[in-house]
Design an enzyme around this catalytic site. Sequence first.
Site: not given
Length: 323
Positions: A113, A250, A280
Site C-alpha cells: 500500500c 492511503h 482499499n
Amino acid sequence: MIRSVILGTGSYLPAKVLTNEDLTKIVDTSDEWIVQRTGIRERHVAADGEMTSDLAAAAAAKALEAAGVSVDEIDLVLLATATPDRTFPSSAVEVQRKLGVTHGFAFDLQAVCSGFIYALTVADSLLRTGLARKALVIGADTFSRILDWNDRTTCVLFGDGAGAVVLGTEEGEGTVIDRGLLAASLRADGRHVDKLCTDGGPSMTGAPGHVRMHGQEVFKFAVGGVGDVIKSVFEATGFDGASIDWFIPHQANRRIIEGSAKKLGIPLEKTIITVEGHANTSAATIPLALDFAVRSDKVKRDDVVLFEAVGGGLTWGAVILRW
C-alpha cells in the site's frame, strides 16, 4: 535545483462494482457492519482476463493525455504493485508494450500500500540524476485475485484499480516555493511482517496465497506509528498540518484517515477521501484519490499536498509536493 513535477494524472476502475449488499450473499456481514467499521460502501473488481497491467495501462494513457505528453517522451515506466500479471517479467514491461513505449527502461516496485509513495520517490531520484527525463509512475493492483472470499475480515476491505502520474522536471530555486516534489521520507520494519501479508508466494508455497491481516494492530500502527515520516517531511519543508492545502492519505479505512488527520491537525475539509466508492486498492489508492482531486478541481496550481501511506511489510512513507 532540479525538481520532479507532476504534469498530469489519470486513473482507471474496472466496470464491475461489488456493493456491500452483494457481499452479504458471499460472507456473513452487513452493509451497516462494513460502513461503521471502514466507511466502504462499494469496490470495483477486475473482469475475468482483465489484468493488473491492463488497469495500469488504462490509467497511464489518461495521465499522458492530461499531461499532453506522447509515449515517445517517456523513458521510464515504474509500476508499484503487489499483484503483478506474472511472477516475471515485470508488469511494467507489459504496460510499456500496451502503450507502445519502445525505449527507456521499466520495472515493478513492491511496497504494497506504500508502493506509490515509494515509486514516486524512486522516480524523483532517477529524474534528478538525469537517468530519465519523463516518467510514468503508476500504482495498480488487483487484490480481488488474492483475497479469501470466505474471510469477512479481509474480503470486504479491498478493491481493484489503478492510478498514474506523468512526472517531468523543472528547475527550481531550492526553496519550498518551488513546484514539484519538496521532501520525502520512507521507512520499513520487517519485524511487523506478519501483521499484513499473504500466506503464500512463489518461493514459499508455489502459489500466491491469500491476504491475511491482524486488523487491530494494523489500525493502531496506521494511526499512531507513522509519525516519524510525517515529522521528517514537515521539518524538511517547514510546513505543518495547518499550513498544507491538501492531505491525500492511503485510502484503507475512513476511521484511519479521520484519526490520522486529527492527529496531524489537518481539517477534514482539507482531506481527500475516496475510500467509500473504491475501498482499499493498495498501491492505487493515492494516485486514484489524486486524480479525483485534480479532475474535480480541488487541487490547484501551487497547492501544497501531503501524501501518506502504510502497507504490508510494514512499509510506510510520506511525500510533500507543490502542485
